[in-house]
Design an enzyme around this catalytic site. Structure first.
Site, short mmCIF file in Angstrom:
data_model
loop_
_atom_site.label_atom_id
_atom_site.label_comp_id
_atom_site.label_asym_id
_atom_site.label_seq_id
_atom_site.Cartn_x
_atom_site.Cartn_y
_atom_site.Cartn_z
N ASP A 248 -3.60 -7.95 -12.38
CA ASP A 248 -2.66 -8.20 -11.29
C ASP A 248 -3.40 -8.80 -10.10
O ASP A 248 -4.61 -8.72 -10.01
CB ASP A 248 -2.04 -6.87 -10.83
CG ASP A 248 -1.00 -6.41 -11.83
OD1 ASP A 248 -0.73 -7.17 -12.77
OD2 ASP A 248 -0.48 -5.29 -11.66
N LYS A 270 2.35 -10.84 -9.94
CA LYS A 270 3.71 -11.25 -9.57
C LYS A 270 3.70 -11.63 -8.10
O LYS A 270 3.30 -10.84 -7.26
CB LYS A 270 4.68 -10.09 -9.79
CG LYS A 270 4.69 -9.63 -11.22
CD LYS A 270 5.65 -8.47 -11.40
CE LYS A 270 5.48 -7.89 -12.79
NZ LYS A 270 4.77 -6.62 -12.81
N MET A 384 5.16 -0.35 -1.38
CA MET A 384 5.88 -1.62 -1.20
C MET A 384 6.88 -1.54 -0.05
O MET A 384 8.02 -1.95 -0.19
CB MET A 384 6.61 -2.00 -2.50
CG MET A 384 5.66 -2.24 -3.65
SD MET A 384 6.47 -2.55 -5.21
CE MET A 384 6.72 -0.90 -5.83
#
Ligand code: SAH
Length: 486
Positions: A248, A270, A384
Site C-alpha cells: 500500500d 488506493k 481515516m
C-alpha cells in the site's frame, strides 16, 4: 563521508606495506590470508615478519621508503609512525591512482579496512567510515555472538555442493527454498553439533528426493504505521523471502528497503478519488497470478491488515481460489500512535474500553452507533478521519458528547515528522484546520488523551522549535495546543 563497500580479490596481486612493526605485522597477516603477494618495505622487521621473509611468504625490501616501491602495487598500506612520511606516501599513491590505507588516518587514506567477522568463506565487514571505531567494534562483537562458527562450515558445504544443488533444483525459487532449508534445518543443526559427516549425508539425501511442484502462497503482512522498528520478526522474515511484494501507499520506504533486493515491488495503493473496488480487484488478480506461478507473494499493508485494511476480503478471495496463505499481524495505527504520543488507551481511572472506528463512511454511520460512542470511560480511536473532522465533531456534540471531552490528533504517528495536536472536542476541527493537519492521522477522543502533555516522550526535544513557531501568540485558540513535533 560515505564509503563504497568493496571486497577485493587480491590473490596473486602485489600489495606494498610500508613499515615493519607490530601494526604492519597485523596487516600482513590478513593480506596473506587473502593470498596477496606482499612486499614489506622497512629498515627493520618484527621477528614474525622476518620469519615470513625467510620462508618467502613475503618479499622484504630493507631500507627507507622510496617512491619506486609503489610501481607494481595494486594497493598500499602505510603503517609507519612517521606522519610526514605517511603524507608523502599517500600523495604519491594518489598521483599514481593506487589506493592507499594509512593506518588510523582516514584523512590520508583512499580506502579503509573494515572490522570483520570471519566465518570463511563468509565474511561480514563493518565500517563507520573511520568516524566511530568504537561503535564499529561493538557492532562486530554483537555479530560475532549472533553467528557461531558452524556458519562457515555450512557455507563451505553449500559451496562444495553448489553444482549438484543447481542441477537438482534448477528453478531459482526451489533453489532458494533449498538453501533456506539448509540454513534453518537439520544440516545446520548437525554442523552446530560438530557432526560434519552426518550433515553431508542429510544434504545428499535431501538432494536425491523427488521434488514437489512449486506451490505459490501469499503472506499477508501488517507492517505497522511507519517506524521500521515496529515490524515483527515474522514480517521481516516474509519481506526477506518475498518474490513479489504488493504494498500500500502507506507502507514507508524505510520498511520496503528491508525487503529482499531482487523482490519485485508493486505499489497497489488506493488513491483518494479512485474506484476502490477496481483497485481491490486488481490486487486480487495480482496475488492470484503470481501465486499460481509458484511465487511467494507478500502483501504488505500499513498497520494491521485486519483493521480497516480489507485483509479479510483478500483472504476470502484466496480461500475461494485455493491459494495457501499466512497472516502476520502488525501494530495498528491506533495502538502505535497512542503509544508514541504517550496516551494509554485504557487507564484504571479514565477508560475501560477502546473503540476502533472509522469516520470515513459517514453515510453508513448510524445514529445508534454514534449513541454508543457516548459512553463515559471509553476511548474512541478514529481512522481515516482527517477530512471528516467537522462532521465528526458536530455529530458527537449533537448526540450529547460533552464539548470539553479532550482529544488528540496524531499526524504521521511513529515517523520522524510526527505531530500531536490536542485540545477539546468543541473546536477540534478548527484547530486541525489551523495547524493544517493532513492524512495519515489518528483521531483519539476521550479522557486518556489529556495525559499526552504529561506522558509524551517521542521527538519532544527536537520539537520545541517548530512547536513554538506554531504557537505564536494569537495564532491558536485557547482550547488546543500542538505539543510535539518530532
Ligand atoms: N490497517 C491500518 C489502517 C488503514 S486505514 C492500521 O491498522 O493501522 C488508514 C488510516 O490509518 C489513516 O487514514 C490513518 O487514520 C491511520 N494511520 C495509518 N498510519 C498512520 C500513521 N502513521 N499515523 C497516523 N495515522 C495513521
Amino acid at each position: 563521508m560515505k564509503l563504497f563497500p568493496l571486497f577485493a580479490d587480491l590473490r596473486g596481486r602485489r600489495v606494498l606495506v610500508v613499515g615493519g612493526g607490530a601494526v604492519a605485522e597485523r596487516k600482513v597477516k590478513s593480506l596473506l590470508s587473502s593470498e596477496a603477494r606482499v612486499t614489506v618495505g622497512s629498515p627493520t622487521l618484527t621477528d614474525t615478519l622476518r620469519t615470513h621473509a625467510q620462508q618467502h611468504q613475503i618479499d622484504y625490501v630493507e631500507g627507507y621508503f622510496e617512491p619506486k616501491w609503489l610501481e607494481a602495487a595494486w594497493l598500499v598500506i602505510a603503517a609507519t609512525d612517521d606522519r610526514e612520511l605517511n603524507c608523502r606516501i599517500a600523495a604519491l599513491a594518489s598521483d599514481r591512482r593506487v589506493f592507499i590505507n594509512v593506518v588510523d588516518d582516514p584523512a590520508l587514506s583512499t580506502f579503509q579496512v573494515p572490522s570483520i567477522v570471519d566465518r570463511a568463506p563468509l565474511t561480514i565487514a563493518i565500517s563507520s567510515a573511520g568516524h566511530a571505531p568504537v561503535l564499529a567494534r561493538r557492532v562486530r562483537e554483537r555479530i560475532e555472538s549472533l553467528f557461531d562458527h558452524s556458519i562457515g562450515a555450512l557455507a563451505s558445504l553449500a559451496a562444495r555442493y553448489r553444482p549438484s544443488i543447481r542441477k537438482a533444483r534448477p528453478d531459482l525459487r526451489q533453489r532458494r527454498e533449498f538453501y533456506d532449508w539448509l540454513l534453518d534445518g537439520p544440516v545446520s543443526a548437525a554442523l552446530r553439533q560438530q557432526q560434519p559427516q552426518q550433515a553431508e549425508q542429510l544434504l545428499m539425501t535431501a538432494l536425491s528426493e523427488p521434488l514437489a511442484s512449486p506451490q505459490g502462497r501469499v503472506i499477508l503482512v501488517g507492517a505497522g504505521p511507519g517506524d521500521p522498528g515496529l515490524l515483527t520478526l515474522n514480517a521481516l522474515r516474509a519481506l526477506n523471502e518475498a518474490d513479489v511484494i504488493l504494498h500500500d501507499r502507506l507502507v514507508s520506504p524505510a520498511i520496503l528497503d528491508l525487503a529482499r533486493r531482487d523482490a519485485v515491488q508493486i505499489e497497489v495503493g488506493k488513491n483518494p478519488g479512485e474506484n476502490h473496488d477496481h483497485t481491490q480487484a486488481r490486487i486480487h488478480a495480482l496475488m492470484l497470478n503470481h501465486a499460481r506461478q509458484g511465487q511467494l507473494v507478500v502483501r504488505v499493508k500499513g498497520g494491521d491488515a485486519f483493521v480497516f485494511g480489507r485483509g479479510g476480503e483478500e483472504l476470502e478471495f484466496l480461500r475461494e481460489h485455493d491459494v495457501p496463505y499466512e497472516v502476520v499481524p502488525g501494530v495498528t495505527a491506533a495502538l502505535a500512535c497512542a503509544a508514541y504520543a504517550g496516551i494509554p488507551l485504557t487507564h484504571r481511572d479514565y477508560a475501560q474500553s477502546v473503540r476502533l472506528a472509522t469516520a470515513h463512511c459517514r453515510q453508513d454511520t448510524l445514529p445508534d452507533e454514534l449513541a454508543s460512542m457516548l459512553h463515559e470511560k471509553q476511548t474512541l480511536a478514529f481512522y481515516m478521519a482527517v477530512s471528516q473532522l467537522e462532521w465528526l465533531e458536530q455529530a458527537l456534540l449533537k448526540h450529547g458528547k460533552p464539548g470539553d471531552t479532550p482529544f488528540a490528533i496524531i499526524e504521521n504517528g511513529t515517523r520522524p515528522e510526527q505531530r500531536v495536536l490536542h485540545g477539546n472536542l468543541e473546536g477540534m476541527a478548527g484547530a486541525a484546520r489551523e495547524h493544517k493537519i493532513v492524512s495519515p492521522a489518528m483521531v483519539l477522543i476521550g479522557e486518556v488523551t489529556a495525559l499526552a502533555p504529561k506522558l509524551e516522550w517521542f521527538g519532544t526535544r527536537a520539537a520545541a522549535g517548530e512547536a513554538d513557531l506554531l504557537h505564536e501568540p494569537g495564532s491558536r485558540s485557547e482550547a488546543d495546543s500542538l505539543i510535539a513535533c518530532a
